[in-house]
Design a protein around this motif. Structure first.
Motif, mmCIF file in Angstrom:
data_model
loop_
_atom_site.group_PDB
_atom_site.id
_atom_site.type_symbol
_atom_site.label_atom_id
_atom_site.label_comp_id
_atom_site.label_asym_id
_atom_site.label_seq_id
_atom_site.Cartn_x
_atom_site.Cartn_y
_atom_site.Cartn_z
ATOM 1 N N TYR A 6 -4.985 6.198 6.369
ATOM 2 C CA TYR A 6 -5.473 6.681 5.075
ATOM 3 C C TYR A 6 -6.488 7.779 5.578
ATOM 4 O O TYR A 6 -6.548 8.741 4.887
ATOM 5 C CB TYR A 6 -6.047 5.881 3.975
ATOM 6 N N ALA A 7 -7.496 7.252 6.237
ATOM 7 C CA ALA A 7 -8.610 8.062 6.825
ATOM 8 C C ALA A 7 -8.403 9.366 7.799
ATOM 9 O O ALA A 7 -9.079 9.003 8.726
ATOM 10 C CB ALA A 7 -9.483 7.151 7.114
ATOM 11 N N ALA A 8 -7.530 10.106 7.490
ATOM 12 C CA ALA A 8 -7.322 11.290 8.513
ATOM 13 C C ALA A 8 -8.430 11.886 8.491
ATOM 14 O O ALA A 8 -9.017 12.422 7.545
ATOM 15 C CB ALA A 8 -5.939 11.883 8.061
ATOM 16 N N SER A 9 -8.889 12.451 9.831
ATOM 17 C CA SER A 9 -10.324 13.167 10.079
ATOM 18 C C SER A 9 -10.069 14.581 9.586
ATOM 19 O O SER A 9 -10.984 15.047 8.846
ATOM 20 C CB SER A 9 -10.384 13.245 11.298
ATOM 21 N N MET A 15 -1.643 11.350 3.568
ATOM 22 C CA MET A 15 -0.540 10.709 3.537
ATOM 23 C C MET A 15 -0.131 10.001 1.997
ATOM 24 O O MET A 15 1.121 9.874 1.706
ATOM 25 C CB MET A 15 -0.415 9.076 4.183
ATOM 26 N N MET A 16 -1.011 10.073 1.247
ATOM 27 C CA MET A 16 -0.899 9.631 -0.314
ATOM 28 C C MET A 16 -0.978 10.993 -1.137
ATOM 29 O O MET A 16 -0.771 10.817 -2.255
ATOM 30 C CB MET A 16 -1.931 8.669 -0.614
ATOM 31 N N LYS A 17 -0.820 12.189 -0.606
ATOM 32 C CA LYS A 17 -0.901 13.343 -1.249
ATOM 33 C C LYS A 17 0.542 13.752 -2.071
ATOM 34 O O LYS A 17 1.537 13.354 -1.233
ATOM 35 C CB LYS A 17 -1.277 14.560 -0.531
ATOM 36 N N ASP A 18 0.598 14.068 -3.115
ATOM 37 C CA ASP A 18 1.767 14.234 -3.860
ATOM 38 C C ASP A 18 2.495 15.303 -3.040
ATOM 39 O O ASP A 18 2.107 16.449 -3.243
ATOM 40 C CB ASP A 18 1.519 14.645 -5.187
ATOM 41 N N VAL A 44 3.716 1.484 9.467
ATOM 42 C CA VAL A 44 2.934 0.423 10.069
ATOM 43 C C VAL A 44 1.538 1.026 9.743
ATOM 44 O O VAL A 44 1.102 2.295 10.336
ATOM 45 C CB VAL A 44 2.879 0.447 11.489
ATOM 46 N N THR A 45 0.599 0.300 8.893
ATOM 47 C CA THR A 45 -0.694 0.760 8.209
ATOM 48 C C THR A 45 -1.597 -0.149 8.222
ATOM 49 O O THR A 45 -1.472 -1.141 8.376
ATOM 50 C CB THR A 45 -0.050 1.588 7.008
ATOM 51 N N LYS A 66 -5.378 -5.804 13.661
ATOM 52 C CA LYS A 66 -6.567 -4.948 14.210
ATOM 53 C C LYS A 66 -6.805 -3.811 13.677
ATOM 54 O O LYS A 66 -6.040 -3.036 13.406
ATOM 55 C CB LYS A 66 -6.552 -5.229 15.630
ATOM 56 N N GLU A 67 -8.087 -3.111 14.181
ATOM 57 C CA GLU A 67 -8.424 -1.990 14.031
ATOM 58 C C GLU A 67 -7.805 -0.865 15.225
ATOM 59 O O GLU A 67 -7.754 -1.783 16.450
ATOM 60 C CB GLU A 67 -9.906 -1.767 13.884
ATOM 61 N N HIS A 68 -7.089 0.037 14.946
ATOM 62 C CA HIS A 68 -6.653 0.777 16.234
ATOM 63 C C HIS A 68 -7.068 2.211 16.078
ATOM 64 O O HIS A 68 -7.603 2.750 15.008
ATOM 65 C CB HIS A 68 -5.093 0.995 15.881
ATOM 66 N N GLU A 69 -7.311 2.721 17.641
ATOM 67 C CA GLU A 69 -7.658 4.111 17.615
ATOM 68 C C GLU A 69 -6.663 5.139 17.639
ATOM 69 O O GLU A 69 -6.884 6.270 17.157
ATOM 70 C CB GLU A 69 -8.312 4.100 19.132
#
Length: 239
Positions: A6-9, A15-18, A44-45, A66-69
């Motif tokens: 979700y948190a694209a820099s 991803m959730m924009k209409d 995968v999210t 897990k958290e992923h880079e």
């Protein structure tokens, strides 16, 4: 596998924009399924919002533990226990993905030099100077057999001699991996070049993996900015 966070820099929440009535990630999922190339397609999210949106649209999603880079790290976790040979990574912001895009990438694993290939991806020629200069467009240079030499957000190569006949190629975010290659990726430390450029496939190159690039003349329409989204909406609406 379609990695999606979700948190694209560069474009948070993209991803959730209409996109003409459905979220971008759902459009990408549906276009990937529509290729007819896969028995299973998963998003995968790490986002409950994205997970819920995909499932509500009738799709399949996997929550990362897990958290992923990077997206590749996320996929490596998801496929570790699956009995598969080739894993395809479609970027979540590529809603116009088609069978024409994916089939040639899969085909290299059954063609010449297949035993040398750890992963494959797509490149296409760029002609507009403003597009070449745009850091959102990742560029790639290859050797004589179309194996990747380097990727960069800078213009690549720098054309000092305009009579050299050089074509600049844009890297499109579609990958096909051997399962072992993506598992290896997840166990490798991030390299300084990858960290500087924010291009994860550089890690493969620095650790000696072979990336076969497939040439395409089709225009890539990914969604990196709000302006890209506006153009995508126009395409869906036939404007």
């Amino acid at each position: 596998m379609i990695p999606a966070r979700y948190a694209a820099s560069r474009f948070p929440g993209k991803m959730m924009k209409d996109l003409a009535g459905k979220p971008v990630i759902v459009r990408t999922y549906e276009s990937t399924v529509a290729t007819g190339l896969f028995d299973e397609v998963f998003v995968v999210t790490d986002s409950e919002v994205i997970y819920k949106a995909v499932e509500e649209a009738g799709g399949k999603a996997i929550m990362s533990i897990k958290e992923h880079e990077s997206g590749s790290d996320r996929i490596a976790e998801a496929v570790a226990s699956l009995d598969i040979d080739i894993v395809v990574n479609v970027q979540g912001d590529e809603p116009f993905t088609t069978r024409e895009d994916l089939e040639p990438v899969l085909g290299v694993f059954y063609g010449d030099n297949a035993d040398q290939i750890d992963l494959a991806s797509v490149m296409m020629p760029m002609t507009e100077g403003v597009e070449i200069e745009n850091p959102n467009n990742v560029k790639v240079i290859v050797d004589n057999a179309d194996f990747a030499l380097y990727f960069s957000r800078s213009p690549l190569p720098y054309v000092r001699d305009t009579t050299a006949g050089i074509t600049t190629y844009k890297h499109k975010g579609i990958y096909a991996f051997r399962k072992q290659a993506i598992l290896d990726f997840a166990s490798m430390n991030m390299t300084p070049l990858e960290k500087a450029e924010k291009i994860e496939c550089i890690r493969f190159l620095e650790y000696g993996k072979k990336i076969k690039m497939v040439r395409s003349s089709k225009l890539a329409i990914g969604i990196d900015t709000p302006e890209d989204l506006e153009e995508a909406i126009k395409i869906y609406k036939g404007l």
